[in-house]
Design a protein around this motif. Structure first.
Motif, mmCIF file in Angstrom:
data_model
loop_
_atom_site.group_PDB
_atom_site.id
_atom_site.type_symbol
_atom_site.label_atom_id
_atom_site.label_comp_id
_atom_site.label_asym_id
_atom_site.label_seq_id
_atom_site.Cartn_x
_atom_site.Cartn_y
_atom_site.Cartn_z
ATOM 1 N N PHE A 254 -15.179 -2.568 1.496
ATOM 2 C CA PHE A 254 -13.950 -3.246 1.066
ATOM 3 C C PHE A 254 -13.740 -4.450 1.237
ATOM 4 N N VAL A 255 -13.787 -4.991 2.484
ATOM 5 C CA VAL A 255 -13.383 -6.264 2.698
ATOM 6 C C VAL A 255 -14.573 -7.296 2.206
ATOM 7 N N THR A 256 -15.896 -7.046 2.190
ATOM 8 C CA THR A 256 -16.897 -7.538 1.495
ATOM 9 C C THR A 256 -16.592 -8.017 -0.036
ATOM 10 N N GLU A 257 -16.010 -6.711 -0.754
ATOM 11 C CA GLU A 257 -15.793 -6.770 -2.232
ATOM 12 C C GLU A 257 -14.553 -7.318 -2.443
ATOM 13 N N THR A 258 -13.535 -7.234 -1.777
ATOM 14 C CA THR A 258 -12.177 -7.747 -1.948
ATOM 15 C C THR A 258 -11.727 -8.880 -1.038
ATOM 16 N N GLY A 259 -12.109 -9.072 -0.195
ATOM 17 C CA GLY A 259 -11.382 -10.026 0.888
ATOM 18 C C GLY A 259 -10.399 -9.701 1.735
ATOM 19 N N THR A 260 -10.273 -8.482 1.390
ATOM 20 C CA THR A 260 -8.845 -8.007 2.100
ATOM 21 C C THR A 260 -9.220 -6.480 2.640
ATOM 22 N N THR A 261 -8.420 -5.992 3.667
ATOM 23 C CA THR A 261 -8.776 -4.732 4.251
ATOM 24 C C THR A 261 -8.156 -3.665 3.323
ATOM 25 N N PRO A 262 -8.371 -2.483 3.524
ATOM 26 C CA PRO A 262 -7.784 -1.389 2.610
ATOM 27 C C PRO A 262 -6.330 -1.219 2.777
ATOM 28 N N LEU A 263 -5.990 -1.206 4.036
ATOM 29 C CA LEU A 263 -4.395 -1.140 4.262
ATOM 30 C C LEU A 263 -3.663 -2.196 3.901
ATOM 31 N N ARG A 264 -4.263 -3.390 3.968
ATOM 32 C CA ARG A 264 -3.283 -4.564 3.526
ATOM 33 C C ARG A 264 -3.362 -4.539 2.077
ATOM 34 N N TRP A 265 -4.237 -4.178 1.495
ATOM 35 C CA TRP A 265 -4.418 -3.974 0.078
ATOM 36 C C TRP A 265 -3.222 -2.858 -0.455
ATOM 37 N N LEU A 266 -3.302 -1.895 0.052
ATOM 38 C CA LEU A 266 -2.642 -0.723 -0.093
ATOM 39 C C LEU A 266 -0.894 -1.179 -0.181
ATOM 40 N N LEU A 267 -0.613 -1.808 0.933
ATOM 41 C CA LEU A 267 0.680 -2.406 1.275
ATOM 42 C C LEU A 267 0.906 -3.332 0.078
ATOM 43 N N THR A 268 0.149 -4.278 -0.406
ATOM 44 C CA THR A 268 0.477 -5.324 -1.451
ATOM 45 C C THR A 268 0.820 -4.414 -2.522
ATOM 46 N N ALA A 269 -0.076 -3.455 -3.077
ATOM 47 C CA ALA A 269 -0.065 -2.431 -4.235
ATOM 48 C C ALA A 269 1.394 -1.654 -4.131
ATOM 49 N N ARG A 270 1.766 -1.200 -3.095
ATOM 50 C CA ARG A 270 2.873 -0.523 -3.004
ATOM 51 C C ARG A 270 4.109 -1.496 -3.189
ATOM 52 N N LEU A 271 4.041 -2.677 -2.794
ATOM 53 C CA LEU A 271 5.183 -3.403 -2.980
ATOM 54 C C LEU A 271 5.250 -3.953 -4.308
ATOM 55 N N ASP A 272 4.294 -4.309 -4.900
ATOM 56 C CA ASP A 272 3.922 -4.536 -6.623
ATOM 57 C C ASP A 272 4.638 -3.337 -7.320
ATOM 58 N N ARG A 273 4.487 -2.229 -6.631
ATOM 59 C CA ARG A 273 5.015 -1.118 -7.448
ATOM 60 C C ARG A 273 6.497 -1.066 -7.403
ATOM 61 N N ALA A 274 6.949 -1.274 -6.066
ATOM 62 C CA ALA A 274 8.214 -1.110 -5.776
ATOM 63 C C ALA A 274 9.089 -2.393 -6.778
#
Length: 342
Positions: A254-274
């Motif tokens: 996940f880090v290799t593909e996106t440059g970030t961790t799964p949990l950090r990615w999830l948090l950003t996605a949740r804030l965008d949804r909010a």
């Protein structure tokens, strides 16, 4: 008695400073993004040292309508990348940029445009980024600038810098999101056939050997699966199971593909949804916290404050459809492909 009508807000003036040997794509990005915003809230002008013809790094020329006086009259000044990026810029260009900064105008660079802002002293004492290939040169040439080569862009409030070329799209969409809200930014992204928010940072593009297991692997389907289930208490083992990988292998890929961790990615996605729910619905904060997977209103407020420097209620007041655009609102620094999430 004649009925009074509201006076429409004046357009936000954006001057794109076109330097000799400008990179054509860097120049086209802000022009395309800002003219795509519904309602024409931005007034765009291309300018140079003087009005007239300016050559590009590709060999053809572009015509700019104004000289440096446009920088003095702009609300936002955008400096696209240029080549060679280590050349000395003229004193009048640097003075115009420094003057705009002193007057409290917003300054933005795309790719190697950061070298112009740094030369004008605008980046001193600030975090900044540029194309990862040239980040070490920016840091060496301007030691008072804190250069981060890993991110797609850095938002320091009045001064914003982006990484190489296409990261300018991320930054310009971020500006639209910051000025007019996530819903408008998402509309613009759809019209451009662009992702409204890219995963990770420049780390995913820096040249480095891939692990033998990485070629041909993509976790895009797992990310899409997670986006449809943000209201659920997702964990790394659950995401790994969907991807048919062991948790440690999944996290590494996940880090290799996106440059970030799964949990950090999830948090950003949740804030965008909010943010989208705050803009587009009248749901109470506790319901929004539940729908985006942050659990409680206090948890939503905590992460909102950390990432955006404001509260959900204040954000709704600023970005709900009835709110008027406020290009001068205070904004907390943000880093990478969106607001910083911790």
């Amino acid at each position: 008695m004649r009925e009074e009508t509201a006076t429409p807000a004046a357009p936000h003036r954006v001057a794109v400073l076109v330097l000799d040997d400008v990179l054509p794509l860097d120049l086209g990005i802000p022009a395309q993004v800002f003219i795509a915003v519904p309602g024409d809230p931005y007034e765009l002008i291309l300018c140079g040292r003087t009005a007239g013809s300016v050559r590009t790094a590709a060999g053809f020329a572009v015509t700019v309508a104004a000289g440096l006086e446009a920088v003095r009259g702009a609300d936002t000044v955008v400096v696209p990348g240029y080549a060679p990026h280590l050349r000395e810029l003229s004193a009048d260009v640097l003075a115009a940029l420094a003057g705009a900064h002193a007057r409290g105008r917003r300054l933005v660079s795309i790719c190697t445009g950061a070298f112009a802002l740094a030369a004008a002293g605008v980046l001193d004492g600030r975090k900044a980024t540029t194309h990862w290939k040239y980040a070490h040169e920016l840091a060496a040439r301007h030691p008072r600038v804190s250069v981060d080569p890993r991110v797609l862009y850095v938002d320091e409030g009045q001064v914003l810098t982006s990484a190489g070329v296409a990261a300018g799209i991320d930054l310009c969409l971020h500006l639209v999101r910051r000025d007019l809200g996530a819903r408008t930014a998402n509309q613009v992204a759809r019209s451009l056939v662009s992702a409204p928010h890219r995963d990770g940072g420049q780390a995913q593009y820096i040249e480095r050997p891939l692990a033998p297991e990485a070629p041909g692997v993509t976790l895009a389907s797992t990310r899409a699966w997670a986006l449809a289930r943000l209201h659920e208490p997702l964990t790394v083992p659950q995401l790994a199971a969907h991807a048919h990988l062991a948790p440690r292998t999944f996290a590494r890929r996940f880090v290799t593909e996106t440059g970030t961790t799964p949990l950090r990615w999830l948090l950003t996605a949740r804030l965008d949804r909010a943010r989208e729910l705050l803009e587009s619905t009248e749901l109470a904060v506790d319901h929004i916290a539940d729908r985006c997977g942050l659990g409680s209103p206090s948890n939503l407020r905590l992460h909102f404050r950390r990432a955006l420097g404001t509260t959900p209620t204040a954000y709704r007041a600023a970005f709900a459809p009835t709110a008027r655009p406020d290009f001068g609102r205070a904004h907390a620094p943000a880093t990478a492909a969106g607001p910083s999430a911790t």
